[in-house]
Design an enzyme around this catalytic site. Sequence first.
Site, PDB file in Angstrom:
ATOM      1  N   ASP A  41       0.891  -1.157   0.000  1.00 39.36           N
ATOM      2  CA  ASP A  41       0.000   0.000   0.000  1.00 39.36           C
ATOM      3  C   ASP A  41       0.930   1.207   0.000  1.00 39.36           C
ATOM      4  O   ASP A  41       1.396   1.634   1.052  1.00 39.36           O
ATOM      5  CB  ASP A  41      -0.885  -0.032   1.257  1.00 39.36           C
ATOM      6  CG  ASP A  41      -1.840   1.145   1.301  1.00 39.36           C
ATOM      7  OD1 ASP A  41      -2.191   1.660   0.235  1.00 39.36           O
ATOM      8  OD2 ASP A  41      -2.235   1.533   2.419  1.00 39.36           O
TER       9      ASP A  41
ATOM     10  N   GLU B 200      -1.207  -1.264  -4.717  1.00 34.79           N
ATOM     11  CA  GLU B 200      -2.481  -0.565  -4.847  1.00 34.79           C
ATOM     12  C   GLU B 200      -2.415   0.432  -6.002  1.00 34.79           C
ATOM     13  O   GLU B 200      -1.454   1.181  -6.127  1.00 34.79           O
ATOM     14  CB  GLU B 200      -2.844   0.164  -3.545  1.00 34.79           C
ATOM     15  CG  GLU B 200      -4.267   0.689  -3.576  1.00 34.79           C
ATOM     16  CD  GLU B 200      -4.737   1.189  -2.215  1.00 34.79           C
ATOM     17  OE1 GLU B 200      -4.963   0.358  -1.329  1.00 34.79           O
ATOM     18  OE2 GLU B 200      -4.848   2.409  -2.061  1.00 34.79           O
TER      19      GLU B 200
ATOM     20  N   ASP C 188      -2.480   1.188   7.145  1.00 33.90           N
ATOM     21  CA  ASP C 188      -1.711   0.908   5.933  1.00 33.90           C
ATOM     22  C   ASP C 188      -1.213  -0.536   5.920  1.00 33.90           C
ATOM     23  O   ASP C 188      -1.115  -1.162   4.872  1.00 33.90           O
ATOM     24  CB  ASP C 188      -0.497   1.847   5.834  1.00 33.90           C
ATOM     25  CG  ASP C 188      -0.890   3.289   6.070  1.00 33.90           C
ATOM     26  OD1 ASP C 188      -1.067   4.014   5.095  1.00 33.90           O
ATOM     27  OD2 ASP C 188      -1.035   3.660   7.252  1.00 33.90           O
TER      28      ASP C 188
END
Lengths: 184, 184
Positions: free
Chosen positions: B2, B63, B136
């Site tokens: 992420d 992501e 996260d």
Amino acid sequence: MDPGLTRCGIGVVDGVAGRPLRMVGVGVIRTPADAEIGDRLVLVERGIEEWLDAHRPEFVAVERVFSQHNVQTVMGTAQASAVAMLCAARRGLPVALHTPSEVKAAVTGSGRAEKAQVGAMVTRLLRLDAPPKPADAADALALAICHIWRAPATNRLQQAVAAHRTARAPRSPRAPRSTKGRIT
Amino acid sequence: MDPGLTRCGIGVVDGVAGRPLRMVGVGVIRTPADAEIGDRLVLVERGIEEWLDAHRPEFVAVERVFSQHNVQTVMGTAQASAVAMLCAARRGLPVALHTPSEVKAAVTGSGRAEKAQVGAMVTRLLRLDAPPKPADAADALALAICHIWRAPATNRLQQAVAAHRTARAPRSPRAPRSTKGRIT
């Protein structure tokens, strides 16, 4: 460097503010549009590393990315600029960012100048026979020129050196002008 | 992964679709907000390289960045994701991108799920004692799970292997399920 995934413009300029500048090299790193994004970033990294190895610049200037344009293009530009900044920082080179309008204003006097005007001024300032093609190459050279001219105000290394030289004495209003060999 | 400049979430999950998954590792790479952007990217690169060295994943999922949010944040995210993709592609690892809503839909059934819901499902699916912190880190694990579950449809290597196995015979409607050890 004028970062991009499809075309990443690279220009190497030697000189100091207030004196004629010299173009050391100019080129474009290209990556195939149909390749995977990760592979394209690897190609950009390799290309930049070759330029850095070949020219050993003292400073790197990268065009600052804005997101007012097409979203997909901006993402590619942001990613290519990340690779450019990474390559420079990994070598301990100072990285400066300049906006497109700062670059245009530096070389033409107007932040809203057309591409052709920027190309014409780059040709004149570097005493070239013709404007560099493609525009990304000319833009990279314009960025190098902009950085050399703006560097006295923006380069932290210079500021640190100046601060050290003047010790605790009052700062000179005149910025140092001893840098050269920037790559953009 | 992420991606982010301030916090880059990393999650390592081992398993295949249709069987219980196992969390191999989770963590966050942090870089100081007041550091130069190039130096922050170097720190992100180092952190990712350490994770890749330690876990030798077979696949990397990152992501996918959108630009609907705060412009400055998106730029940092795009730049950190570029480093993530670069590190993976440099090792020849397949890189997959999944959108936040794809990840949420994969683990909670809804593309508009709240953070807490994602954390709760990650905790359940990986049989953890508590939701990983910060968000996260949980998001990175959710991305890993999403990739493992979606991989049969998205992983090109698998598709190539499947195509080779079935040769000129009609494709099986069932996707292969032999991958494991993805890092996200």
